[in-house]
Design an enzyme around this catalytic site. Structure first.
Site, PDB file in Angstrom:
ATOM      1  CG  ASP A 267       9.786 -35.530 -43.255  1.00  0.00           C
ATOM      2  OD1 ASP A 267       9.471 -36.394 -42.400  1.00  0.00           O
ATOM      3  OD2 ASP A 267      10.264 -35.827 -44.363  1.00  0.00           O
TER       4      ASP A 267
ATOM      5  CG  HIS B 278      -2.961 -22.099 -42.425  1.00  0.00           C
ATOM      6  ND1 HIS B 278      -3.103 -20.755 -42.180  1.00  0.00           N
ATOM      7  CD2 HIS B 278      -1.643 -22.373 -42.178  1.00  0.00           C
ATOM      8  CE1 HIS B 278      -1.957 -20.233 -41.813  1.00  0.00           C
ATOM      9  NE2 HIS B 278      -1.045 -21.194 -41.800  1.00  0.00           N
TER      10      HIS B 278
END
Length: 575
Positions: free
Chosen positions: A458, A476
């Site tokens: 991650d 975003h």
């Protein structure tokens, strides 16, 4: 019938004489009284008088030949299809567009100044006794399609907006327009001021290429004078999404593929009955769907049936740049969640999570079919990536004597990283992604061999020591605090010399039309993220010890934000 032919021929002959006698610099002030000086010179620089147009109504092709011959015109027959005029006639006379076979001819003429121009002849065949007689009578009286036209030289969005604004300053009003996929041209129609000193009350601005982004604002001005129609068009937007999704899900574009590529790029049509047999649907219902999609320019209807346009071809499986996966995603899971948009606006809860009971990353990861479709949909907008490999940061890294490494953080299936490494053989890459996505990326980038490494993890696992880091359509997805955390992980990993390239759609600061504004709504409803202005991104970068040093536009309203560390290795590590 002789009277009808004589009337059409007389009008057409007057148009031929007009085209021969006028030139750009003299005609513009007649259409727009008061236009002079620098603005006139600017219009003359960017526009050229190209044609004048008439709509005629012959009974058959023989009568059309006689009419053209009487005017000294020698066109190539038969006419090509005119999408824009067909749609205008359908709206004006409340007819089905498929019943109006409007053609277009452009026979050449030479002006008195030696310039080569054309006479644009719209043709609606009206056989004796046809129920189209009433249309012909009304159009001859109203002269709605008679106009003069200017072609824009070397079109550019800023130039187009400037030309529209100049026309408006001198009394022109938006009067519709459209995109014709048959010839890849965009048409802007204007009504002239009452003071115009010529008989033509409509002006066309013809722009080669697809400029529907600029056309959208022009049509908004036109529809603003018809608010009820505007509301209906807006409310039926959901129908368009589902029409495209159904068209794609039923694999109609793939069934049309073998029938749609003909000589000259115009293509060969396929009949509804045959197409319905191929895909296993009801012919009558398929015809209704196709007529709707023809109105949108996704397919085109001709004498030999329907064929795909360049827009429709993007919904095929396996097509270069295919957007098939996007159609299925936007017409599927994201469409379902959008029904909860009001709940999101009211409470702040993400509609997708409310509908499906989990965030979209987890939901897609649990379903292999959806996970693959989501990854394909992310790659479907890859036209945005086309210029990225030529960004100066990447070309400089490729030229480094010791070579360089590009780290793509949350790089999906490797679409962007693969393009970068293919363009620069001296670059190596590292792709960081979730475990199931890494496996898809390995398959996608297998041909790069040892030049590309894969890391499952991650954002906390961003590897150190890269020369260029990439965050493409990642920020975003997240709220501001999570974005700061992601950027801090990148800053800690970046050596002092490293660059960070952030690929996003950036909200315009002035409220101009942008896909970013639509995606801002989408991210809020489905992901819990948002689009941002460049200044907003600049603040997030600063909070992470980074500085925005440049911005480069990309296709599909994207942008590359070039970011560097500020304060060196120690400053970044403590950010």
């Amino acid at each position: 019938m002789i009277t009808t032919l004589s009337g059409d021929t007389s009008r057409l002959l007057a148009t031929v004489d007009f085209v021969k006698e006028q030139d750009t610099a003299a005609l513009l002030p007649l259409l727009f009284p008061g236009l002079d000086g620098p603005e006139l010179r600017t219009l003359v620089e960017h526009c050229r008088f190209s044609h004048a147009a008439q709509l005629v109504f012959p009974a058959d092709e023989a009568e059309l030949r006689d009419m053209l011959g009487a005017c000294g015109l020698v066109p190539a027959l038969p006419p090509g299809p005119s999408v824009v005029v067909r749609e205008r006639l359908a709206v004006r006379h409340k007819r089905r567009a498929g019943d109006l076979d409007v053609g277009i001819l452009r026979p050449p003429v030479v002006g008195v100044d030696g310039a080569r121009r054309t006479v644009e002849v719209f043709v609606l065949t009206v056989p004796p006794g046809s129920d189209l007689d009433a249309v012909a009578v009304a159009e001859r009286e109203g002269q709605h399609e008679a106009h003069v036209a200017f072609e824009v030289v070397a079109p550019d969005p800023l130039v187009l907006r400037g030309l529209c604004a100049t026309f408006a300053r001198y009394g022109a009003t938006a009067d519709g327009g459209g995109y014709n996929p048959h010839e890849n041209g965009t048409v802007f129609y204007f009504g002239t001021a009452a003071e115009a000193k010529v008989g033509y009350r409509r002006v066309e601005m013809y722009v080669p290429g697809d400029h529907r982004d600029v056309l959208s604002a022009h049509l908004d001005e036109f529809r603003a004078r018809q608010p009820a129609e505007t509301v209906l068009r807006l409310l039926t937007g959901a129908w368009t999404t589902q029409a495209l999704a159904a068209f794609t899900e039923l694999r109609v574009p793939d069934a049309m593929a073998g029938e749609s590529e003909g000589e000259g790029g115009r293509g060969i049509g396929i009949g509804v009955e045959e197409l319905a047999r191929k895909v296993g649907v009801r012919p009558r219902n398929l015809a209704t769907l196709l007529r709707y999609l023809a109105m949108l320019g996704v397919v085109a209807e001709g004498r030999d049936g329907f064929r795909l346009t360049a827009v429709g071809a993007l919904l095929r499986a396996g097509e270069r740049g295919s957007m098939r996966a996007l159609a299925l995603m936007y017409g599927g899971p994201f469409y379902q969640s959008f029904a909860g948009l009001g709940h999101t606006v009211r409470t702040g809860q993400v509609a997708f999570e409310r509908h499906f009971g989990e965030n979209h990353f987890d939901h897609f990861a649990r379903d292999p079919r959806l996970a693959e479709l989501f990854d394909q949909s992310m790659a479907a907008g890859s036209a945005m990536f086309d210029p990225v490999p030529t960004h100066p940061v990447l070309t400089a890294a490729a030229g480094a004597p010791a070579g360089a490494t590009v780290v793509d953080v949350a790089g999906g299936n490797g679409e962007l990283l693969g393009r970068v490494l293919a363009a620069h053989p001296r670059l190596n890459g590292v792709l960081l992604e979730r475990p199931h996505v890494v496996e898809a990326a390995r398959r996608q980038l297998a041909e790069l061999g040892p030049r590309c490494a894969f890391l499952a993890g991650d954002f906390a696992d961003v590897p150190a020591g890269g020369d260029v880091y990439v965050l493409s359509r990642v920020l975003h997805d997240w709220d501001d605090e999570q974005c700061r955390e992601i950027l801090r992980h990148c800053a800690r990993a970046m050596p002092a010399h490293a660059d960070l390239l952030v690929v996003e759609r950036v909200l315009p600061a002035d409220g101009a039309y942008s896909l970013a504004t639509a995606w801002d709504l989408h991210m809020m409803c489905n992901v819990g993220g948002r689009e941002r202005t460049a200044d907003h991104y600049g603040g997030l970068f600063a909070d992470a010890g980074l500085t925005l040093v440049g911005q480069t536009p990309l296709p599909l309203d994207g942008a590359v934000l070039h970011v560097r560390r500020n304060g060196g290795a120690e400053g970044a590590a403590s950010a």
